[in-house]
Design a protein around this motif. Structure first.
Motif, PDB file in Angstrom:
ATOM      1  N   SER A   1     -57.626  15.216 -31.872  1.00  0.00           N
ATOM      2  CA  SER A   1     -58.243  17.309 -32.452  1.00  0.00           C
ATOM      3  C   SER A   1     -57.778  17.597 -31.753  1.00  0.00           C
ATOM      4  O   SER A   1     -56.973  18.641 -31.884  1.00  0.00           O
ATOM      5  N   PHE A   2     -57.884  17.513 -29.976  1.00  0.00           N
ATOM      6  CA  PHE A   2     -57.729  18.837 -29.507  1.00  0.00           C
ATOM      7  C   PHE A   2     -55.998  18.676 -29.460  1.00  0.00           C
ATOM      8  O   PHE A   2     -55.412  19.701 -29.061  1.00  0.00           O
ATOM      9  N   CYS A   3     -54.732  17.566 -29.965  1.00  0.00           N
ATOM     10  CA  CYS A   3     -53.443  17.534 -29.871  1.00  0.00           C
ATOM     11  C   CYS A   3     -53.463  18.710 -31.170  1.00  0.00           C
ATOM     12  O   CYS A   3     -52.415  19.575 -31.024  1.00  0.00           O
ATOM     13  N   ALA A   4     -53.486  18.283 -32.108  1.00  0.00           N
ATOM     14  CA  ALA A   4     -54.186  18.886 -33.998  1.00  0.00           C
ATOM     15  C   ALA A   4     -54.139  20.748 -33.355  1.00  0.00           C
ATOM     16  O   ALA A   4     -53.119  21.457 -33.367  1.00  0.00           O
ATOM     17  N   ASP A   5     -54.360  21.463 -32.319  1.00  0.00           N
ATOM     18  CA  ASP A   5     -55.403  21.877 -31.930  1.00  0.00           C
ATOM     19  C   ASP A   5     -54.248  22.592 -31.532  1.00  0.00           C
ATOM     20  O   ASP A   5     -54.333  24.478 -31.197  1.00  0.00           O
ATOM     21  N   ALA A   6     -54.017  22.425 -29.929  1.00  0.00           N
ATOM     22  CA  ALA A   6     -52.490  23.033 -29.254  1.00  0.00           C
ATOM     23  C   ALA A   6     -51.464  22.878 -30.352  1.00  0.00           C
ATOM     24  O   ALA A   6     -50.918  24.328 -30.122  1.00  0.00           O
ATOM     25  N   ILE A   7     -50.710  21.862 -31.433  1.00  0.00           N
ATOM     26  CA  ILE A   7     -49.688  21.525 -31.893  1.00  0.00           C
ATOM     27  C   ILE A   7     -50.082  23.314 -32.361  1.00  0.00           C
ATOM     28  O   ILE A   7     -48.777  24.524 -32.458  1.00  0.00           O
ATOM     29  N   LYS A   8     -50.629  24.041 -33.397  1.00  0.00           N
ATOM     30  CA  LYS A   8     -51.371  24.847 -33.861  1.00  0.00           C
ATOM     31  C   LYS A   8     -51.128  26.064 -33.004  1.00  0.00           C
ATOM     32  O   LYS A   8     -50.513  27.025 -33.590  1.00  0.00           O
ATOM     33  N   LEU A   9     -51.840  25.995 -32.128  1.00  0.00           N
ATOM     34  CA  LEU A   9     -51.987  27.655 -30.873  1.00  0.00           C
ATOM     35  C   LEU A   9     -50.862  27.546 -29.951  1.00  0.00           C
ATOM     36  O   LEU A   9     -49.855  28.399 -30.441  1.00  0.00           O
ATOM     37  N   GLU A  10     -49.864  26.433 -29.992  1.00  0.00           N
ATOM     38  CA  GLU A  10     -48.181  26.884 -28.928  1.00  0.00           C
ATOM     39  C   GLU A  10     -47.198  27.229 -30.466  1.00  0.00           C
ATOM     40  O   GLU A  10     -46.525  27.863 -29.999  1.00  0.00           O
ATOM     41  N   LEU A  11     -47.046  26.331 -31.759  1.00  0.00           N
ATOM     42  CA  LEU A  11     -45.899  26.510 -32.512  1.00  0.00           C
ATOM     43  C   LEU A  11     -46.493  27.397 -33.594  1.00  0.00           C
ATOM     44  O   LEU A  11     -45.155  28.023 -34.106  1.00  0.00           O
ATOM     45  N   GLY A  12     -47.151  27.966 -33.470  1.00  0.00           N
ATOM     46  CA  GLY A  12     -48.126  29.122 -34.968  1.00  0.00           C
ATOM     47  C   GLY A  12     -47.783  28.544 -36.214  1.00  0.00           C
ATOM     48  O   GLY A  12     -47.762  27.355 -36.411  1.00  0.00           O
ATOM     49  N   SER A  13     -47.554  29.567 -37.190  1.00  0.00           N
ATOM     50  CA  SER A  13     -47.835  29.224 -38.433  1.00  0.00           C
ATOM     51  C   SER A  13     -46.125  28.589 -38.469  1.00  0.00           C
ATOM     52  O   SER A  13     -45.747  28.380 -39.713  1.00  0.00           O
ATOM     53  N   MET A  14     -45.106  29.178 -37.881  1.00  0.00           N
ATOM     54  CA  MET A  14     -43.899  28.763 -38.627  1.00  0.00           C
ATOM     55  C   MET A  14     -43.500  27.701 -37.454  1.00  0.00           C
ATOM     56  O   MET A  14     -43.455  27.763 -36.489  1.00  0.00           O
ATOM     57  N   ARG A  15     -43.408  26.060 -38.346  1.00  0.00           N
ATOM     58  CA  ARG A  15     -43.659  24.958 -37.197  1.00  0.00           C
ATOM     59  C   ARG A  15     -42.530  24.164 -37.623  1.00  0.00           C
ATOM     60  O   ARG A  15     -42.722  23.078 -38.889  1.00  0.00           O
ATOM     61  N   GLU A  16     -41.287  23.998 -37.143  1.00  0.00           N
ATOM     62  CA  GLU A  16     -40.511  23.500 -37.384  1.00  0.00           C
ATOM     63  C   GLU A  16     -39.800  22.959 -35.809  1.00  0.00           C
ATOM     64  O   GLU A  16     -39.644  23.338 -35.076  1.00  0.00           O
ATOM     65  N   VAL A  17     -40.325  21.427 -36.125  1.00  0.00           N
ATOM     66  CA  VAL A  17     -40.400  20.632 -34.816  1.00  0.00           C
ATOM     67  C   VAL A  17     -38.907  19.166 -35.674  1.00  0.00           C
ATOM     68  O   VAL A  17     -39.296  18.801 -36.070  1.00  0.00           O
ATOM     69  N   ILE A  18     -37.545  19.694 -34.992  1.00  0.00           N
ATOM     70  CA  ILE A  18     -36.652  18.331 -34.670  1.00  0.00           C
ATOM     71  C   ILE A  18     -36.454  17.895 -33.011  1.00  0.00           C
ATOM     72  O   ILE A  18     -36.168  18.321 -32.462  1.00  0.00           O
ATOM     73  N   ILE A  19     -37.038  16.532 -34.032  1.00  0.00           N
ATOM     74  CA  ILE A  19     -36.600  15.682 -32.043  1.00  0.00           C
ATOM     75  C   ILE A  19     -35.179  15.540 -32.269  1.00  0.00           C
ATOM     76  O   ILE A  19     -35.589  14.231 -32.691  1.00  0.00           O
ATOM     77  N   PRO A  20     -34.167  15.538 -31.437  1.00  0.00           N
ATOM     78  CA  PRO A  20     -32.936  13.965 -31.263  1.00  0.00           C
ATOM     79  C   PRO A  20     -32.812  13.375 -30.920  1.00  0.00           C
ATOM     80  O   PRO A  20     -34.635  12.641 -29.661  1.00  0.00           O
ATOM     81  N   ASP A  21     -32.367  12.419 -31.611  1.00  0.00           N
ATOM     82  CA  ASP A  21     -32.838  10.700 -29.845  1.00  0.00           C
ATOM     83  C   ASP A  21     -32.064  11.206 -28.829  1.00  0.00           C
ATOM     84  O   ASP A  21     -31.267  11.531 -28.898  1.00  0.00           O
ATOM     85  N   PRO A  22     -32.634   9.702 -27.978  1.00  0.00           N
ATOM     86  CA  PRO A  22     -32.490  10.041 -27.339  1.00  0.00           C
ATOM     87  C   PRO A  22     -31.103   9.548 -26.234  1.00  0.00           C
ATOM     88  O   PRO A  22     -30.492   8.793 -27.490  1.00  0.00           O
ATOM     89  N   THR A  23     -30.511  10.244 -25.698  1.00  0.00           N
ATOM     90  CA  THR A  23     -28.974   9.873 -25.667  1.00  0.00           C
ATOM     91  C   THR A  23     -28.284   8.506 -25.104  1.00  0.00           C
ATOM     92  O   THR A  23     -28.271   7.318 -25.297  1.00  0.00           O
ATOM     93  N   ILE A  24     -29.637   8.094 -23.443  1.00  0.00           N
ATOM     94  CA  ILE A  24     -29.785   7.031 -22.929  1.00  0.00           C
ATOM     95  C   ILE A  24     -30.691   6.275 -22.933  1.00  0.00           C
ATOM     96  O   ILE A  24     -32.035   6.404 -22.440  1.00  0.00           O
ATOM     97  N   ILE A  25     -30.777   4.640 -23.410  1.00  0.00           N
ATOM     98  CA  ILE A  25     -31.895   4.276 -23.181  1.00  0.00           C
ATOM     99  C   ILE A  25     -31.758   2.980 -22.852  1.00  0.00           C
ATOM    100  O   ILE A  25     -30.660   2.273 -22.016  1.00  0.00           O
ATOM    101  N   PHE A  26     -32.778   2.607 -21.631  1.00  0.00           N
ATOM    102  CA  PHE A  26     -32.711   1.602 -20.557  1.00  0.00           C
ATOM    103  C   PHE A  26     -34.264   0.714 -20.975  1.00  0.00           C
ATOM    104  O   PHE A  26     -35.053   1.154 -21.953  1.00  0.00           O
ATOM    105  N   GLU A  27     -34.183   0.064 -20.393  1.00  0.00           N
ATOM    106  CA  GLU A  27     -35.872  -1.100 -20.586  1.00  0.00           C
ATOM    107  C   GLU A  27     -37.150  -0.901 -19.553  1.00  0.00           C
ATOM    108  O   GLU A  27     -37.910  -0.595 -19.315  1.00  0.00           O
ATOM    109  N   LYS A  28     -36.016  -1.699 -18.601  1.00  0.00           N
ATOM    110  CA  LYS A  28     -37.159  -1.569 -17.026  1.00  0.00           C
ATOM    111  C   LYS A  28     -36.734  -0.012 -15.730  1.00  0.00           C
ATOM    112  O   LYS A  28     -37.418   0.132 -15.653  1.00  0.00           O
TER     113      LYS A  28
END
Length: 282
Positions: A117-144
């Motif tokens: 709930s805390f995160c959902a409230d913060a998302i609404k406050l930070e992003l406002g009503s126009m909420r487009e979230v696009i998350i690109p793939d990371p470029t370099i992937i490692f394990e350890k």
């Protein structure tokens, strides 16, 4: 708005902002490249960071993610540069890419116990009503573990896990004796009761001790900790874990012995951390 802080010619950071859950963002300036740490919780957060860096004539070239949580990755598209993540973070970002962040869907996930709930409230406050979230793939992937040479500076990124998020990385800059811990020392929030577990805390503190640092960053602490300040915080976590195990999760006995050991009354932070260990005790 947060103002960029300069700790050295190599090290800059933007403080967190609690109201909308913005974490610390940082830049490590090498002779050849600049490494940014975390992407921020929105395009506006990322844009503000880049603008603040530009006032010092600093531009990021590559970015490392500490873990997958929304407040560290939603600004990734705005950052617009190659990024580094461990394989667990990569997999979680692929899941986030499929989600809607509109109120209705967010509220459904909160009701189902999938989102906080805390995160959902913060998302609404930070992003406002126009909420487009696009998350690109990371470029370099490692394990350890992965090590970067950005010119006069090395950056060690190690997957260390922990209760807060199993994919958590730390980032160590030996030339600056600086350790970025992300959120790895915070409690597990994606649970019915926020909690720590004893074994994971012991393992995590053991890994952190291997690094010779003078400055410690925790993503939602208002400022970096000195070596002594961090030692005090680590002692609180270590002692809470030890006494939770010793007293089998009995909070009165734990608080009584801890107060005696520390020679003072316990603070609200002390009591909160004890409660998290008790919640996770089995």
């Amino acid at each position: 708005m947060q103002t960029l802080e300069k700790l050295s010619d190599r090290l800059f950071y933007l403080p967190p902002f609690q109201k909308t859950d913005r974490p610390i963002l940082a830049a490590i300036v090498g002779d050849n490249q600049t490494l940014l740490i975390d992407a921020g919780n929105s395009s506006n957060h990322a844009k503000h960071f880049k603008e603040q860096l530009a006032s010092y004539h600093v531009t990021g070239d590559i970015l490392a993610l500490t873990h997958w949580h929304w407040d560290h990755v939603f600004g990734l598209r705005e950052m617009d540069m190659p990024s580094i993540a461990n394989i667990m973070t990569y997999d979680k970002l692929k899941e986030l890419q499929e989600l809607s962040w509109e109120d209705k869907e967010l509220d459904k996930r909160v009701e189902a116990g999938i989102e906080i709930s805390f995160c959902a409230d913060a998302i609404k406050l930070e992003l406002g009503s126009m909420r487009e979230v696009i998350i690109p793939d990371p470029t370099i992937i490692f394990e350890k573990r992965i090590k970067l040479n950005i010119g006069g500076v090395t950056c060690i990124i190690e997957h260390v896990g922990g209760d807060h998020s199993p994919d958590s990385n730390l980032i160590y800059i030996p030339e600056e004796k600086t350790l970025f811990l992300g959120d790895c020392l915070y409690a597990n929030m994606y649970a019915e009761k926020w909690h720590y577990t004893i074994e994971k805390m012991y393992n995590l503190l053991g890994k952190i001790k291997d690094y010779d640092a003078e400055i410690y960053f925790l993503s939602h602490h208002p400022a970096p900790l000195t070596k002594d300040e961090f030692a005090s915080f680590a002692s609180l976590l270590q002692t809470s874990a030890e006494l939770t195990n010793k007293h089998k999760g009995k909070i009165e006995a734990i608080t009584e012995e801890m107060s005696s050991r520390f020679g003072r009354n316990l603070t609200e932070e002390d009591l909160e951390i004890i409660t998290y260990f008790v919640n996770g005790y089995a």
